[in-house]
Motif scaffolding. Structure first.
Motif, mmCIF file in Angstrom:
data_model
loop_
_atom_site.group_PDB
_atom_site.id
_atom_site.type_symbol
_atom_site.label_atom_id
_atom_site.label_comp_id
_atom_site.label_asym_id
_atom_site.label_seq_id
_atom_site.Cartn_x
_atom_site.Cartn_y
_atom_site.Cartn_z
ATOM 1 N N GLN A 60 0.809 -1.211 0.000
ATOM 2 C CA GLN A 60 0.000 0.000 0.000
ATOM 3 C C GLN A 60 0.847 1.269 0.000
ATOM 4 O O GLN A 60 0.316 2.376 -0.141
ATOM 5 N N ALA A 61 2.173 1.136 0.154
ATOM 6 C CA ALA A 61 3.063 2.296 0.230
ATOM 7 C C ALA A 61 3.444 2.744 -1.181
ATOM 8 O O ALA A 61 4.394 2.234 -1.773
ATOM 9 N N LEU A 62 2.701 3.697 -1.706
ATOM 10 C CA LEU A 62 2.958 4.186 -3.062
ATOM 11 C C LEU A 62 4.127 5.168 -3.065
ATOM 12 O O LEU A 62 4.251 6.015 -2.183
ATOM 13 N N VAL A 63 4.972 5.056 -4.098
ATOM 14 C CA VAL A 63 6.076 5.995 -4.308
ATOM 15 C C VAL A 63 6.164 6.283 -5.800
ATOM 16 O O VAL A 63 6.139 5.368 -6.625
ATOM 17 N N ALA A 64 6.257 7.553 -6.133
ATOM 18 C CA ALA A 64 6.608 7.973 -7.486
ATOM 19 C C ALA A 64 7.734 8.990 -7.344
ATOM 20 O O ALA A 64 7.710 9.823 -6.446
ATOM 21 N N SER A 65 8.736 8.895 -8.219
ATOM 22 C CA SER A 65 9.987 9.621 -7.987
ATOM 23 C C SER A 65 10.286 10.620 -9.094
ATOM 24 O O SER A 65 10.103 10.329 -10.284
ATOM 25 N N GLY A 66 10.781 11.770 -8.671
ATOM 26 C CA GLY A 66 11.084 12.844 -9.595
ATOM 27 C C GLY A 66 12.287 12.541 -10.483
ATOM 28 O O GLY A 66 13.391 12.278 -9.994
ATOM 29 N N CYS A 67 12.066 12.601 -11.783
ATOM 30 C CA CYS A 67 13.110 12.395 -12.790
ATOM 31 C C CYS A 67 13.258 13.696 -13.556
ATOM 32 O O CYS A 67 12.309 14.144 -14.218
ATOM 33 N N GLY A 68 14.426 14.311 -13.446
ATOM 34 C CA GLY A 68 14.605 15.609 -14.086
ATOM 35 C C GLY A 68 15.922 15.716 -14.818
ATOM 36 O O GLY A 68 16.513 14.717 -15.258
ATOM 37 N N THR A 69 16.379 16.948 -14.930
ATOM 38 C CA THR A 69 17.658 17.221 -15.610
ATOM 39 C C THR A 69 18.521 18.135 -14.745
ATOM 40 O O THR A 69 19.381 18.842 -15.265
ATOM 41 N N ASP A 70 18.295 18.132 -13.427
ATOM 42 C CA ASP A 70 18.909 19.147 -12.575
ATOM 43 C C ASP A 70 20.412 18.982 -12.406
ATOM 44 O O ASP A 70 21.065 19.891 -11.887
ATOM 45 N N HIS A 71 20.984 17.850 -12.831
ATOM 46 C CA HIS A 71 22.441 17.736 -12.819
ATOM 47 C C HIS A 71 23.070 18.468 -14.004
ATOM 48 O O HIS A 71 24.293 18.630 -14.056
ATOM 49 N N LEU A 72 22.237 18.904 -14.937
ATOM 50 C CA LEU A 72 22.679 19.696 -16.086
ATOM 51 C C LEU A 72 22.294 21.148 -15.849
ATOM 52 O O LEU A 72 21.107 21.489 -15.877
ATOM 53 N N ALA A 73 23.259 21.988 -15.592
ATOM 54 C CA ALA A 73 22.970 23.412 -15.379
ATOM 55 C C ALA A 73 22.354 23.991 -16.646
ATOM 56 O O ALA A 73 22.822 23.692 -17.756
ATOM 57 N N PRO A 74 21.284 24.782 -16.519
ATOM 58 C CA PRO A 74 20.643 25.314 -17.722
ATOM 59 C C PRO A 74 21.614 25.993 -18.678
ATOM 60 O O PRO A 74 21.537 25.802 -19.905
ATOM 61 N N GLU A 75 22.539 26.765 -18.123
ATOM 62 C CA GLU A 75 23.477 27.483 -18.992
ATOM 63 C C GLU A 75 24.484 26.553 -19.662
ATOM 64 O O GLU A 75 25.141 26.933 -20.647
ATOM 65 N N ALA A 76 24.616 25.321 -19.141
ATOM 66 C CA ALA A 76 25.526 24.348 -19.753
ATOM 67 C C ALA A 76 24.864 23.567 -20.881
ATOM 68 O O ALA A 76 25.554 22.893 -21.650
ATOM 69 N N ALA A 77 23.558 23.641 -20.976
ATOM 70 C CA ALA A 77 22.835 22.940 -22.041
ATOM 71 C C ALA A 77 23.003 23.694 -23.354
ATOM 72 O O ALA A 77 22.720 24.897 -23.420
#
Length: 396
Positions: A113-130
């Motif tokens: 019953q213990a639901l988990v959904a996990s955040g998947c992002g791009t935060d290890h990539l600095a916006p200015e480095a993209a």
């Protein structure tokens, strides 16, 4: 004898405040919901760590996981490593992945019953480095692979890097199509308004919300089998309802509206598709009001709509205060509530974020929490509030 203390007001004066004496409603044991309800959960910092707190991250893992166990015991799911956990405001990607790993392990121990959904992002990539959309895709894929390797369900978070490099809707369509095609199980998409993060202005390729919504809906329709739902945090109930009614059949609207969640969850019964007439929930405020949220959702599942609103309604003024502009600093109020209620031993945050709200703001939060019947241990809450006041030179 009623509990009383002196609290500061906006005009700089002190005024006596007497607590209501009313405690939180107790959710029924084994409460069941007819909505999916995730609480985005905060992290508990480690105040004893020998670090530079503005530059480095130290987490009290035992206290952090204990808080998630509390949420699961109340029937709430955990939206892990999201902005409520200070993702992008003190919590870096390596620590986020460790948090996700520990949370998933704890959920398995807790039960199905213990639901988990996990955040998947791009935060290890600095916006200015993209430099290109391809950089963003690779960043998403890196986090996606790491989370899915742990067995995690994805919440595909809005990307600052994508907002930085995208030139229009086509770039969003390309990125999300690539990610969704690869997902091992249906994901929750994430639309965080610029009031939560100014770097996300113009997300989905347009500053016009209607045009942005069209783009997001088109992506969802093209990959409906890979989309569990979308969380939107625009703090505009009409926009959420409009989008909810246009979602592909079976795709859920997860309200992220911390101003209007009660009426959005209750729903309006629109249309023959159940998910078009009501919102599920993925809310940061549920961290701070967990017992009330659980009791209210239990009442709604029993068909007792009046009790749902009676319980949840008084929490809305508190939530609107916690999420007041600058909205991105709402995490301070969430952690303050956890401290007042004895769920952590200190009011210290990752990144030193406890300093983002004024003493007057926190005093009003205390009043509103009491009015909403959310102070679980009033004597402890008063003691801790007086401690904070004394730290600021106020004799309460």
């Amino acid at each position: 004898m009623p509990l009383q203390l002196m609290l500061p007001r906006a005009d700089g004066t002190l005024a006596p405040y007497t607590l209501s004496g009313l405690r939180p409603v107790a959710p029924a044991p084994g409460v069941a919901f007819n909505r999916i309800a995730y609480s985005a959960a905060h992290v508990v910092a480690d105040p004893r760590a020998a670090i530079d707190p503005w530059l480095q991250c130290a987490v009290d893992w035992d206290a952090t996981i204990a808080y998630r166990q509390r949420l699961w015991s109340l029937g709430l799911g955990v939206a892990e490593a999201m902005d409520t956990a200070q993702r992008g405001m003190g919590l870096d990607w390596p620590t986020s992945l460790e948090l996700i790993r520990r949370s998933l392990d704890a959920a398995r121990d807790f039960g199905p019953q213990a639901l988990v959904a996990s955040g998947c992002g791009t935060d290890h990539l600095a916006p200015e480095a993209a430099r290109s959309v391809d950089d963003v895709i690779r960043a998403y894929e890196q986090q996606m692979e790491a989370i899915e390797k742990l067995g995690g369900k994805l919440i595909v978070m809005a990307s600052r890097a994508l907002a930085h490099v995208a030139t229009g809707p086509a770039d969003y369509e390309r990125v999300y199509s690539r990610i969704l095609r690869q997902a091992k199980q249906p994901v929750v998409l994430h639309w965080l308004g610029e009031m939560f993060d100014p770097a996300l202005k113009g997300y989905w390729g347009s500053p016009d919300v209607a045009a942005a919504m069209d783009t997001a809906l088109g992506i969802i329709a093209a990959h409906a089998d890979k989309v569990d739902g979308i969380k939107i945090s625009l703090l505009d109930k009409d926009k959420e309802i409009a989008m909810r009614r246009r979602l592909a059949p079976g795709v859920r609207m997860y309200t992220g509206d911390d101003f209007n969640y009660a009426e959005l969850i209750a729903g309006d019964g629109f249309g023959s598709e159940p998910t078009h007439g009501q919102s599920d929930a993925l809310l940061g405020i549920f961290d701070a009001i967990a017992p009330a949220a659980s009791a209210a959702l239990g009442a709604l599942a029993r068909g007792d709509v009046a009790s749902f609103h009676t319980i949840l309604g008084p929490t809305v003024p508190l939530s609107r205060h916690i999420f007041a502009a600058p909205t991105r600093f709402y995490k301070t109020g969430v952690v303050f509530m956890a401290w007042l209620n004895g769920h952590q031993s200190h009011f210290t945050m990752v990144g030193g974020q406890q300093s983002t709200r004024s003493l007057v703001h926190l005093a009003e939060l205390f009043r509103l929490a009491d009015a909403a019947h959310l102070l679980e241990q009033p004597e402890l809450a008063v003691h801790r509030m007086k401690t904070l006041l004394a730290l600021h030179g106020v004799d309460a």
